[in-house]
Design a protein around this motif. Structure first.
Motif, PDB file in Angstrom:
ATOM      1  N   SER A   8       0.829  -1.198   0.000  1.00  0.00           N
ATOM      2  CA  SER A   8       0.000   0.000   0.000  1.00  0.00           C
ATOM      3  C   SER A   8       0.861   1.244   0.000  1.00  0.00           C
ATOM      4  CB  SER A   8      -0.931  -0.006   1.215  1.00  0.00           C
ATOM      5  OG  SER A   8      -1.825  -1.099   1.159  1.00  0.00           O
ATOM      6  N   ALA A   9       1.917   1.213   0.826  1.00  0.00           N
ATOM      7  CA  ALA A   9       2.773   2.379   0.903  1.00  0.00           C
ATOM      8  C   ALA A   9       3.526   2.584  -0.390  1.00  0.00           C
ATOM      9  CB  ALA A   9       3.753   2.233   2.077  1.00  0.00           C
ATOM     10  N   SER A  10       3.979   1.491  -0.989  1.00  0.00           N
ATOM     11  CA  SER A  10       4.774   1.609  -2.205  1.00  0.00           C
ATOM     12  C   SER A  10       3.952   2.100  -3.375  1.00  0.00           C
ATOM     13  CB  SER A  10       5.416   0.260  -2.554  1.00  0.00           C
ATOM     14  OG  SER A  10       4.420  -0.692  -2.838  1.00  0.00           O
ATOM     15  N   PHE A  11       2.635   1.906  -3.346  1.00  0.00           N
ATOM     16  CA  PHE A  11       1.794   2.314  -4.450  1.00  0.00           C
ATOM     17  C   PHE A  11       1.116   3.650  -4.205  1.00  0.00           C
ATOM     18  CE2 PHE A  11       2.307  -1.999  -5.740  1.00  0.00           C
ATOM     19  CZ  PHE A  11       2.181  -1.973  -7.108  1.00  0.00           C
ATOM     20  N   SER A  12       1.287   4.232  -3.039  1.00  0.00           N
ATOM     21  CA  SER A  12       0.613   5.498  -2.764  1.00  0.00           C
ATOM     22  C   SER A  12       1.273   6.610  -3.555  1.00  0.00           C
ATOM     23  CB  SER A  12       0.674   5.808  -1.264  1.00  0.00           C
ATOM     24  OG  SER A  12       2.011   5.951  -0.842  1.00  0.00           O
ATOM     25  N   ASP A  13       0.496   7.622  -3.934  1.00  0.00           N
ATOM     26  CA  ASP A  13       1.056   8.736  -4.693  1.00  0.00           C
ATOM     27  C   ASP A  13       1.338   9.889  -3.741  1.00  0.00           C
ATOM     28  OD1 ASP A  13      -1.413   9.913  -4.206  1.00  0.00           O
ATOM     29  OD2 ASP A  13      -2.264   9.083  -6.046  1.00  0.00           O
ATOM     30  N   SER A  14       1.714  10.996  -4.317  1.00  0.00           N
ATOM     31  CA  SER A  14       2.162  12.118  -3.492  1.00  0.00           C
ATOM     32  C   SER A  14       1.102  13.194  -3.346  1.00  0.00           C
ATOM     33  CB  SER A  14       3.426  12.739  -4.120  1.00  0.00           C
ATOM     34  OG  SER A  14       3.177  13.131  -5.462  1.00  0.00           O
ATOM     35  N   GLU A  15      -0.169  12.833  -3.609  1.00  0.00           N
ATOM     36  CA  GLU A  15      -1.220  13.837  -3.446  1.00  0.00           C
ATOM     37  C   GLU A  15      -1.342  14.243  -1.971  1.00  0.00           C
ATOM     38  OE1 GLU A  15      -4.805  12.275  -4.964  1.00  0.00           O
ATOM     39  OE2 GLU A  15      -4.031  11.947  -7.002  1.00  0.00           O
ATOM     40  N   PRO A  16      -1.633  15.511  -1.704  1.00  0.00           N
ATOM     41  CA  PRO A  16      -1.795  15.945  -0.307  1.00  0.00           C
ATOM     42  C   PRO A  16      -2.980  15.264   0.338  1.00  0.00           C
ATOM     43  CG  PRO A  16      -2.527  17.662  -1.832  1.00  0.00           C
ATOM     44  CD  PRO A  16      -1.849  16.610  -2.669  1.00  0.00           C
ATOM     45  N   VAL A  17      -2.804  14.911   1.595  1.00  0.00           N
ATOM     46  CA  VAL A  17      -3.848  14.206   2.330  1.00  0.00           C
ATOM     47  C   VAL A  17      -4.222  15.017   3.565  1.00  0.00           C
ATOM     48  CG1 VAL A  17      -4.455  12.108   3.556  1.00  0.00           C
ATOM     49  CG2 VAL A  17      -2.968  11.986   1.544  1.00  0.00           C
ATOM     50  N   SER A  18      -5.505  15.244   3.751  1.00  0.00           N
ATOM     51  CA  SER A  18      -5.974  15.923   4.956  1.00  0.00           C
ATOM     52  C   SER A  18      -5.985  14.934   6.103  1.00  0.00           C
ATOM     53  CB  SER A  18      -7.392  16.486   4.732  1.00  0.00           C
ATOM     54  OG  SER A  18      -7.388  17.403   3.663  1.00  0.00           O
ATOM     55  N   VAL A  19      -5.419  15.351   7.235  1.00  0.00           N
ATOM     56  CA  VAL A  19      -5.399  14.470   8.400  1.00  0.00           C
ATOM     57  C   VAL A  19      -6.825  14.298   8.913  1.00  0.00           C
ATOM     58  CG1 VAL A  19      -4.530  14.162  10.744  1.00  0.00           C
ATOM     59  CG2 VAL A  19      -3.097  15.259   9.010  1.00  0.00           C
ATOM     60  N   PRO A  20      -7.281  13.062   9.097  1.00  0.00           N
ATOM     61  CA  PRO A  20      -8.663  12.856   9.523  1.00  0.00           C
ATOM     62  C   PRO A  20      -8.906  13.343  10.948  1.00  0.00           C
ATOM     63  CG  PRO A  20      -7.435  10.804   9.593  1.00  0.00           C
ATOM     64  CD  PRO A  20      -6.543  11.802   8.948  1.00  0.00           C
ATOM     65  N   GLY A  58     -23.095   5.416  15.831  1.00  0.00           N
ATOM     66  CA  GLY A  58     -24.308   5.163  15.056  1.00  0.00           C
ATOM     67  C   GLY A  58     -24.179   3.954  14.152  1.00  0.00           C
ATOM     68  N   GLY A  59     -23.030   3.243  14.214  1.00  0.00           N
ATOM     69  CA  GLY A  59     -22.827   2.052  13.411  1.00  0.00           C
ATOM     70  C   GLY A  59     -22.251   2.308  12.036  1.00  0.00           C
ATOM     71  N   HIS A  60     -21.824   3.549  11.759  1.00  0.00           N
ATOM     72  CA  HIS A  60     -21.261   3.859  10.451  1.00  0.00           C
ATOM     73  C   HIS A  60     -19.769   3.517  10.416  1.00  0.00           C
ATOM     74  CE1 HIS A  60     -24.964   5.828   9.304  1.00  0.00           C
ATOM     75  NE2 HIS A  60     -24.921   6.593  10.399  1.00  0.00           N
ATOM     76  N   ARG A  61     -19.310   3.093   9.244  1.00  0.00           N
ATOM     77  CA  ARG A  61     -17.905   2.699   9.104  1.00  0.00           C
ATOM     78  C   ARG A  61     -16.988   3.923   9.157  1.00  0.00           C
ATOM     79  NH1 ARG A  61     -19.174  -1.793   4.418  1.00  0.00           N
ATOM     80  NH2 ARG A  61     -20.626  -0.158   3.788  1.00  0.00           N
ATOM     81  N   ARG A  62     -15.846   3.728   9.833  1.00  0.00           N
ATOM     82  CA  ARG A  62     -14.816   4.761   9.911  1.00  0.00           C
ATOM     83  C   ARG A  62     -13.513   4.165   9.386  1.00  0.00           C
ATOM     84  NH1 ARG A  62     -16.760   9.741  10.813  1.00  0.00           N
ATOM     85  NH2 ARG A  62     -14.626  10.300  11.453  1.00  0.00           N
ATOM     86  N   TYR A  63     -12.742   4.975   8.673  1.00  0.00           N
ATOM     87  CA  TYR A  63     -11.524   4.493   8.021  1.00  0.00           C
ATOM     88  C   TYR A  63     -10.327   5.307   8.477  1.00  0.00           C
ATOM     89  CZ  TYR A  63     -14.884   2.273   4.885  1.00  0.00           C
ATOM     90  OH  TYR A  63     -15.910   1.538   4.380  1.00  0.00           O
ATOM     91  N   GLY A  64      -9.203   4.592   8.695  1.00  0.00           N
ATOM     92  CA  GLY A  64      -7.967   5.259   9.072  1.00  0.00           C
ATOM     93  C   GLY A  64      -7.186   5.711   7.848  1.00  0.00           C
ATOM     94  N   PRO A  65      -6.062   6.447   8.061  1.00  0.00           N
ATOM     95  CA  PRO A  65      -5.258   6.952   6.933  1.00  0.00           C
ATOM     96  C   PRO A  65      -4.749   5.840   6.023  1.00  0.00           C
ATOM     97  CG  PRO A  65      -4.616   8.003   8.997  1.00  0.00           C
ATOM     98  CD  PRO A  65      -5.547   6.887   9.368  1.00  0.00           C
ATOM     99  N   GLU A  66      -4.483   4.645   6.596  1.00  0.00           N
ATOM    100  CA  GLU A  66      -3.968   3.547   5.766  1.00  0.00           C
ATOM    101  C   GLU A  66      -4.995   3.111   4.711  1.00  0.00           C
ATOM    102  OE1 GLU A  66      -6.323   1.898   9.062  1.00  0.00           O
ATOM    103  OE2 GLU A  66      -4.671   3.367   8.919  1.00  0.00           O
ATOM    104  N   ALA A  67      -6.281   3.395   4.955  1.00  0.00           N
ATOM    105  CA  ALA A  67      -7.310   2.996   3.996  1.00  0.00           C
ATOM    106  C   ALA A  67      -7.171   3.763   2.686  1.00  0.00           C
ATOM    107  CB  ALA A  67      -8.695   3.225   4.592  1.00  0.00           C
ATOM    108  N   LEU A  68      -6.638   4.995   2.757  1.00  0.00           N
ATOM    109  CA  LEU A  68      -6.477   5.780   1.536  1.00  0.00           C
ATOM    110  C   LEU A  68      -5.423   5.152   0.629  1.00  0.00           C
ATOM    111  CD1 LEU A  68      -7.207   8.239  -0.123  1.00  0.00           C
ATOM    112  CD2 LEU A  68      -5.539   9.575   1.194  1.00  0.00           C
ATOM    113  N   ASP A  69      -4.284   4.742   1.219  1.00  0.00           N
ATOM    114  CA  ASP A  69      -3.259   4.075   0.416  1.00  0.00           C
ATOM    115  C   ASP A  69      -3.786   2.761  -0.172  1.00  0.00           C
ATOM    116  OD1 ASP A  69      -1.314   5.987   0.783  1.00  0.00           O
ATOM    117  OD2 ASP A  69      -0.505   5.043   2.592  1.00  0.00           O
ATOM    118  N   ARG A  70      -4.534   2.047   0.633  1.00  0.00           N
ATOM    119  CA  ARG A  70      -5.079   0.771   0.165  1.00  0.00           C
ATOM    120  C   ARG A  70      -6.085   0.992  -0.966  1.00  0.00           C
ATOM    121  NH1 ARG A  70      -5.188  -4.247   2.855  1.00  0.00           N
ATOM    122  NH2 ARG A  70      -6.828  -5.677   2.173  1.00  0.00           N
TER     123      ARG A  70
END
Length: 330
Positions: A8-20, A58-70
């Motif tokens: 995941s890390a090796s395939f991530s690009d360099s786009e800016p990411v907002s910290v969740p 409320g039962g809604h899914r939450r995703y961490g920063p690693e989910a963006l790379d994935r």
């Protein structure tokens, strides 16, 4: 020592990411960060490719920063048309902490193979279209009928079936396989329009109803009594054709010699009889009466198919040796 980066890390690009906020994103926020729709994120999540880090109250899914790379990795693999099961295998290696590169290489190799098959099919279709486009009106109807009767690229199963019918039964499997390899031309990956027409005509030959009329123990008819040993015949014929190949390729005049002696010995071995002048005269007469126009047409067309190593067909060698026998007797 620094641990190897994950896929995941090796395939991530360099786009800016907002910290969740609070360490996780909602499904909508993740979709916005990745530039995809919420439906896309939900689809991959439901397939188990993009697991949520947690659930809200409320039962809604939450995703961490690693989910963006994935998610970006999944999109990259899907952009290459990798099927979801192959994407899942690559991600499974990443999840297990093992090197995902082997799984990725296997997936890419499979995709390259599939793409090569598709490109070959497209080249055959293109050549077939040119064949039909660049001909006279009188030719077009016949060519359309021929091409419509076969697949593009052509399947060689019908050609192999043709020889399995003609060749004697119970040949050793190794010998039969060798004969089929030599007798069945392989379709080129990038055919010319004339080559498409050649294969269409070959297909018409091997699917001709009169093929069922051809049934022989071998090129020499079986005598009323006595053994018929086709394996001995075809082993000997292969050796004779190999000996004659150079002379056939260089268009030498058919002549007596080692190749002809081997050719006659193969036929004599079929009938377990000695090679004598009388047998050669009898063999010449018999061979003159068992030629079949469909087999002759097959070899004529097979000679038009290019091969990696130019060599005469079995039919050309057989004709050369028959002529050599007739010239010797004359």
């Amino acid at each position: 020592m620094t641990a190897p980066a994950s896929a995941s890390a090796s395939f991530s690009d360099s786009e800016p990411v907002s910290v969740p906020c609070e360490g996780t994103w909602s499904i909508g926020e993740l979709a916005q960060q990745a530039g995809v729709t919420v439906k896309t994120v939900r689809f991959y999540s439901d397939r188990g490719l993009l697991p949520a880090a947690s659930r809200s109250t409320g039962g809604h899914r939450r995703y961490g920063p690693e989910a963006l790379d994935r998610l970006r990795l999944i999109r990259s693999l899907r952009a290459l048309d990798l099927p979801l099961p192959q994407v899942d295998r690559v991600l499974a290696h990443d999840d297990a902490g093992t090197d995902p590169d082997t799984a990725l290489q296997d997936a890419l190799a499979d995709q390259l193979s599939a793409l090569g098959t598709q490109l070959t099919a497209l080249r055959w279709r293109e050549a077939a279209l040119h064949l039909l486009h660049d001909c006279t009106t009188a030719e077009r109807a016949d060519r359309l009928r021929l091409i419509g009767a076969m697949t593009t690229p052509p399947n060689t199963t019908a050609l192999a079936r043709f020889w399995r019918h003609i060749l004697p039964p119970r040949l050793p499997a190794r010998l039969l396989s060798t004969i089929l390899d030599e007798a069945v031309p392989q379709p080129p990956a990038d055919p010319t329009p004339p080559q498409v027409l050649t294969f269409a005509r070959l297909h018409a030959v091997v699917t001709n109803p009169h093929v069922l009329d051809i049934s022989i123990c071998g090129p020499t008819p079986r005598p009323p009594s006595g053994p018929c040993r086709p394996a001995v015949l075809y082993e000997g014929l292969r050796e004779a054709y190999e000996l004659a190949a150079t002379d056939v390729r260089t268009q030498q005049t058919p002549h007596a010699g080692e190749a002809l002696d081997c050719f006659v010995a193969a036929h004599a071995g079929l009938r377990d009889t000695p090679d004598t002048p009388a047998f050669r005269r009898q063999l010449s007469t018999q061979l003159a009466h068992i030629a079949h126009p469909l087999i002759d047409r097959y070899w004529q067309l097979a000679a038009e198919v290019p091969t990696p190593t130019p060599r005469p067909t079995i039919g050309a060698c057989d004709d050369w040796l028959r002529t050599a026998l007739d010239r010797q007797l004359a």
